[in-house]
Design an enzyme around this catalytic site. Structure first.
Site, PDB file in Angstrom:
ATOM      1  CB  ALA A   8      44.972  39.961  32.940  1.00 15.30           C
ATOM      2  N   GLY A   9      45.118  43.552  33.862  1.00 11.55           N
ATOM      3  CA  GLY A   9      46.058  44.512  33.832  1.00 11.55           C
ATOM      4  C   GLY A   9      46.419  44.558  35.298  1.00 11.55           C
ATOM      5  CG  ASN A  10      48.958  48.037  36.267  1.00 11.42           C
ATOM      6  OD1 ASN A  10      49.949  47.190  36.061  1.00 11.42           O
ATOM      7  ND2 ASN A  10      49.005  49.408  35.649  1.00 11.42           N
ATOM      8  CB  VAL A  11      42.953  47.128  39.082  1.00  6.90           C
ATOM      9  CG1 VAL A  11      41.982  46.839  39.920  1.00  6.90           C
ATOM     10  CG2 VAL A  11      43.455  48.628  38.898  1.00  6.90           C
ATOM     11  N   GLY A  12      43.470  44.303  37.757  1.00  9.77           N
ATOM     12  CA  GLY A  12      42.889  42.807  37.838  1.00  9.77           C
ATOM     13  C   GLY A  12      43.843  41.867  38.299  1.00  9.77           C
ATOM     14  CG  HIS A 175      36.061  56.670  42.568  1.00 11.00           C
ATOM     15  ND1 HIS A 175      36.845  56.621  43.727  1.00 11.00           N
ATOM     16  CD2 HIS A 175      36.694  55.969  41.543  1.00 11.00           C
ATOM     17  CE1 HIS A 175      37.998  56.518  43.383  1.00 11.00           C
ATOM     18  NE2 HIS A 175      37.870  56.088  42.108  1.00 11.00           N
TER      19      HIS A 175
HETATM   20  N1  LIG Z   1      37.220  52.138  41.105  1.00 13.21           N
HETATM   21  C1  LIG Z   1      38.338  52.653  41.401  1.00 13.21           C
HETATM   22  O1  LIG Z   1      38.601  53.038  42.603  1.00 13.21           O
HETATM   23  C2  LIG Z   1      39.570  52.292  40.545  1.00 13.21           C
HETATM   24  C3  LIG Z   1      40.936  52.370  41.023  1.00 13.21           C
HETATM   25  C4  LIG Z   1      41.958  52.102  39.957  1.00 13.21           C
HETATM   26  C5  LIG Z   1      41.609  52.015  38.812  1.00 13.21           C
HETATM   27  N2  LIG Z   1      40.416  51.932  38.229  1.00 13.21           N
HETATM   28  C6  LIG Z   1      40.080  51.842  36.986  1.00 13.21           C
HETATM   29  O2  LIG Z   1      40.307  50.236  36.828  1.00 13.21           O
HETATM   30  C7  LIG Z   1      40.400  49.995  35.186  1.00 13.21           C
HETATM   31  C8  LIG Z   1      41.506  49.204  35.125  1.00 13.21           C
HETATM   32  O3  LIG Z   1      42.751  49.967  35.529  1.00 13.21           O
HETATM   33  P1  LIG Z   1      44.413  49.216  35.171  1.00 13.21           P
HETATM   34  O4  LIG Z   1      45.204  50.056  35.999  1.00 13.21           O
HETATM   35  O5  LIG Z   1      44.159  48.039  35.793  1.00 13.21           O
HETATM   36  O6  LIG Z   1      44.448  49.328  33.625  1.00 13.21           O
HETATM   37  P2  LIG Z   1      45.190  48.255  32.819  1.00 13.21           P
HETATM   38  O7  LIG Z   1      45.338  48.974  31.492  1.00 13.21           O
HETATM   39  O8  LIG Z   1      46.503  47.917  33.435  1.00 13.21           O
HETATM   40  O9  LIG Z   1      44.135  47.157  32.706  1.00 13.21           O
HETATM   41  C9  LIG Z   1      43.088  47.042  31.913  1.00 13.21           C
HETATM   42  C10 LIG Z   1      43.098  45.689  31.019  1.00 13.21           C
HETATM   43  O10 LIG Z   1      41.697  45.654  30.717  1.00 13.21           O
HETATM   44  C11 LIG Z   1      42.050  44.770  29.443  1.00 13.21           C
HETATM   45  N3  LIG Z   1      40.611  45.106  28.539  1.00 13.21           N
HETATM   46  C12 LIG Z   1      40.451  45.909  27.711  1.00 13.21           C
HETATM   47  N4  LIG Z   1      39.320  45.425  27.277  1.00 13.21           N
HETATM   48  C13 LIG Z   1      38.871  44.496  27.582  1.00 13.21           C
HETATM   49  C14 LIG Z   1      37.815  43.570  27.343  1.00 13.21           C
HETATM   50  N5  LIG Z   1      36.907  43.987  26.303  1.00 13.21           N
HETATM   51  N6  LIG Z   1      37.685  42.363  27.948  1.00 13.21           N
HETATM   52  C15 LIG Z   1      38.817  41.790  28.854  1.00 13.21           C
HETATM   53  N7  LIG Z   1      39.865  42.673  28.886  1.00 13.21           N
HETATM   54  C16 LIG Z   1      39.904  43.849  28.456  1.00 13.21           C
HETATM   55  C17 LIG Z   1      43.182  45.390  28.799  1.00 13.21           C
HETATM   56  O11 LIG Z   1      43.768  44.483  27.950  1.00 13.21           O
HETATM   57  C18 LIG Z   1      44.180  45.361  30.126  1.00 13.21           C
HETATM   58  O12 LIG Z   1      44.809  44.292  30.431  1.00 13.21           O
HETATM   59  C19 LIG Z   1      40.476  51.453  34.636  1.00 13.21           C
HETATM   60  O13 LIG Z   1      39.293  51.709  34.005  1.00 13.21           O
HETATM   61  C20 LIG Z   1      40.761  52.346  36.117  1.00 13.21           C
HETATM   62  O14 LIG Z   1      40.443  53.670  35.657  1.00 13.21           O
HETATM   63  C21 LIG Z   1      39.378  52.129  39.169  1.00 13.21           C
END
Ligand SMILES: NC(=O)c1ccc[n+]([C@@H]2O[C@H](COP(=O)([O-])OP(=O)(O)OC[C@H]3O[C@@H](n4cnc5c(N)ncnc54)[C@H](O)[C@@H]3O)[C@@H](O)[C@H]2O)c1
Length: 313
Positions: A8-12, A175
């Protein structure tokens, strides 16, 4: 339709927000391990329903997958994002453990789901979800191509001062910095980009696209979320609404493009069964070589993951 978003972080949270206000599913479950965090984000999104006038019910849970049962689509965004100076590959050890444990729990409650992986390093985390779930390759895919083409199209729109809506483009490969933009398949309302821009400007845009993620990490201290969250939601929409959209997605290749057992981005048709078709293009020798190099870079990281799996067995 029910969609679970893990992380539920930034992307989720962005993805869940788009899914909700566009009513892409009637039930959206947000999961995180941080106590109360997903509940809070989901409640905030739900409270925007009367304002933005949508019906999708969004709920949040802390590390409990019972509520995710029978999801049609699961988007995995859990894991660390990059910090300045890091490559996506630096995240492999930490994120592999997270993606593996999340996938194990997801498949227990949603054995028929279609999984969209977002966590980085994207192609290898898609591989992790694939080997953990034992799902067919049509039901495990990664989101990267829509984001990378989005960046590419946005730069072209800026350069030509035209609407981003009118730009159509395609990228192949992993990617990462080895992704393969295809100017030959880039048009502005059907007009080939090569008729509108000189070669050196196209090359400069291609280069900026390759490092587009890093540009944002440098600016913000963490990776992007608006475009990635929307891109993942678009993939979920194509599946839940059986739209048969043609998107570049990360998928396991089994001979297509002359590549075997590697997860890279290629154009696919997305519909209710997940990846319904992989579209094969006739590439030039140069494009083929670039795709091969990109696939080799992913393969190296897949081997790192295989070793980690062995170590933890
Ligand atoms: N594919 C793409 O193009 C793309 C683009 C942007 C980000 N990303 C990736 O997406 C991921 C998330 O990025 P973000 O900015 O949202 O990060 P973020 O830190 O804002 O959010 C990540 C969330 O995952 C949660 N988390 C960690 N372990 C967990 C688990 N076992 N179960 C449930 N939740 C868990 C954390 O508590 C956190 O809230 C990163 O790995 C980032 O590199 C990928």
């Amino acid at each position: 339709m029910k969609i679970t978003v893990v992380g539920a972080g930034n992307v989720g949270a962005t993805c869940a927000d788009v899914l909700a206000y566009k009513e892409i599913a009637n039930e959206i479950v947000l999961v995180d391990i941080r106590e109360g965090f997903a509940e809070g984000k989901a409640l905030d999104i739900w409270q925007s329903a009367p304002i933005d006038r949508f019906n999708s019910r969004t709920i949040g849970v802390t590390n409990n997958y019972v509520q995710t049962a029978n999801s049609n689509v699961v988007v995995i965004t859990s894991g660390l994002p990059r910090k300045p100076g890091m490559s996506r590959d630096d995240l492999i050890e930490t994120n592999a453990v997270i993606v593996k444990s999340v996938t194990e729990q997801i498949i227990q409650y949603s054995p028929c789901a279609i999984i969209i992986v977002v966590s980085n390093p994207l192609d290898v985390m898609t591989y992790q979800a694939y080997i953990t779930s034992h799902f067919p390759r049509t039901r495990v895919m990664g989101m990267a191509g829509i984001l990378d083409t989005g960046r590419y199209k946005a730069f072209i729109a800026d350069e030509l001062n035209v609407s981003p809506k009118d730009i159509s483009a395609l990228l192949l490969g992993g990617h990462g910095d080895t992704m393969v933009p295809l100017p030959r398949y880039t048009t502005v309302s059907g007009i080939p980009i090569t008729e509108l821009l000189p070669r050196e400007r196209i090359d400069a845009i291609t280069e900026r696209t390759r490092f587009g993620g890093g540009e944002l990490v440098k600016l913000m201290g963490t990776s992007a979320w608006y475009a990635p969250g929307s891109a993942a939601a678009r993939m979920a929409e194509a599946i839940t609404r059986n739209h048969k959209r043609v998107f570049p997605c990360c998928v396991k290749l089994e001979g297509e493009y002359g590549l075997e057992n590697v997860f890279v981005g290629v154009p696919v048709v997305l519909g209710k069964n997940g990846i319904e078709r992989i579209i094969q293009l006739n590439l030039t020798d140069e494009e083929n070589e670039q795709l091969r190099q990109s696939a080799n870079a992913v393969k190296e990281m897949m081997e790192v993951l295989d070793k980690l799996e062995e170590k933890n067995r």
